[in-house]
Design a protein around this motif. Structure first.
Motif, PDB file in Angstrom:
ATOM      1  N   HIS A  34     -26.143  23.961  -4.584  1.00  0.00           N
ATOM      2  CA  HIS A  34     -25.249  24.921  -3.589  1.00  0.00           C
ATOM      3  C   HIS A  34     -23.930  24.203  -3.485  1.00  0.00           C
ATOM      4  O   HIS A  34     -24.046  23.018  -2.729  1.00  0.00           O
ATOM      5  CB  HIS A  34     -26.132  25.252  -2.736  1.00  0.00           C
TER       6      HIS A  34
ATOM      7  N   LEU B 259     -17.879  23.016   7.129  1.00  0.00           N
ATOM      8  CA  LEU B 259     -18.506  23.478   5.968  1.00  0.00           C
ATOM      9  C   LEU B 259     -18.519  24.683   5.881  1.00  0.00           C
ATOM     10  O   LEU B 259     -19.085  25.559   6.732  1.00  0.00           O
ATOM     11  CB  LEU B 259     -19.710  22.605   5.527  1.00  0.00           C
ATOM     12  N   ARG B 260     -18.073  25.484   4.741  1.00  0.00           N
ATOM     13  CA  ARG B 260     -17.948  26.762   4.407  1.00  0.00           C
ATOM     14  C   ARG B 260     -18.415  27.284   3.211  1.00  0.00           C
ATOM     15  O   ARG B 260     -18.049  26.455   2.342  1.00  0.00           O
ATOM     16  CB  ARG B 260     -16.402  27.208   4.958  1.00  0.00           C
ATOM     17  N   GLU B 261     -18.742  28.495   3.234  1.00  0.00           N
ATOM     18  CA  GLU B 261     -19.031  29.023   1.632  1.00  0.00           C
ATOM     19  C   GLU B 261     -17.697  29.128   1.012  1.00  0.00           C
ATOM     20  O   GLU B 261     -16.566  29.174   1.596  1.00  0.00           O
ATOM     21  CB  GLU B 261     -19.383  30.610   1.967  1.00  0.00           C
TER      22      GLU B 261
ATOM     23  N   LEU C  35     -20.519  23.858  -0.914  1.00  0.00           N
ATOM     24  CA  LEU C  35     -19.699  24.076   0.146  1.00  0.00           C
ATOM     25  C   LEU C  35     -18.329  23.628   0.186  1.00  0.00           C
ATOM     26  O   LEU C  35     -18.185  22.508  -0.393  1.00  0.00           O
ATOM     27  CB  LEU C  35     -20.488  23.691   1.446  1.00  0.00           C
TER      28      LEU C  35
END
Length: 162
Positions: free
Chosen positions: A58, A16-18, A60
Motif C-alpha cells: 500500500h 503521510l497521506r493517501e 502513502l
C-alpha cells in the motif's frame, strides 16, 4: 492523513497521506540521488505502479508541509508482521530530516494497527544510509535475509514513544 507531530529540520510538519488524483504525479516523479540508484528505482512511479497492480503493498505520499516529497509503502505479511518498503525521498530533500520523520511516523502508525507486534523491513547491506537510519530508530537485524537484503525488525511496543 497520518500525523504524529514530527517535523523536518526546517520545522515543516511531515505527514503521510493517501496518494490522490491531485498528488500522484508529484509522488511518481520523486527520484533518489544518483548515488542511490543501486538501492532504489529511478522514480517512485515504479512503487506506485506496484501498489496499484497488486494487493500486498500500500502506497502513502510523504508530505513536508503541503508538498509531496516522498513515497513509502507498507504491507502486512501472512505471519501478521507489518513491513515497511519503498521508502523514497526526493534527492534535493534528502538530509533535511523528511525521511527520518516519515519513517518514525510510519513505524508509529503501523505499531498501532490491529495485531501489530513487530515491524520489519529489508535493505541492501551496502546501503549504509539505510542501515544508519533504521538502526538509529531501533531496528535490529533478525539474522534473516530477503532477496539478499538484511532484514531488520522493531517490536511494535518500541515504535511508540513513552
Amino acid at each position: 492523513m497520518i500525523d504524529h507531530g514530527y517535523t523536518d529540520r526546517t520545522g515543516r510538519p511531515v505527514t503521510l497521506r493517501e496518494v490522490t488524483d491531485d498528488t500522484w504525479r508529484a509522488v511518481a516523479d520523486v527520484a533518489p540521488l544518483d548515488g542511490q540508484r543501486d538501492f532504489a528505482p529511478a522514480l517512485a512511479a515504479r512503487y506506485l505502479l506496484l501498489t496499484s497492480r497488486e494487493d500486498t503493498w500500500h502506497s502513502l505520499a510523504v508530505h513536508a508541509g503541503d508538498v509531496p516529497l516522498g513515497h513509502v509503502m507498507w504491507a502486512r505479511d501472512e505471519d501478521g508482521s507489518y513491513w515497511i518498503g519503498g521508502v523514497l525521498v526526493d534527492g534535493p530533500e534528502q538530509g533535511t530530516g523528511v525521511g527520518r520523520a516519515a519513517a518514525r511516523t510510519l513505524a508509529e502508525w503501523l505499531a498501532g494497527r490491529d495485531g501489530c507486534e513487530v515491524i520489519r523491513l529489508s535493505y541492501d547491506p551496502a546501503n549504509t544510509a539505510a542501515a544508519t537510519l533504521w538502526t538509529s530508530l531501533g531496528f535490529r537485524p533478525t539474522g534473516e535475509a530477503e532477496d539478499d537484503e538484511v532484514v531488520v525488525e522493531l517490536a511494535a511496543s518500541a515504535a511508540v514513544p513513552a
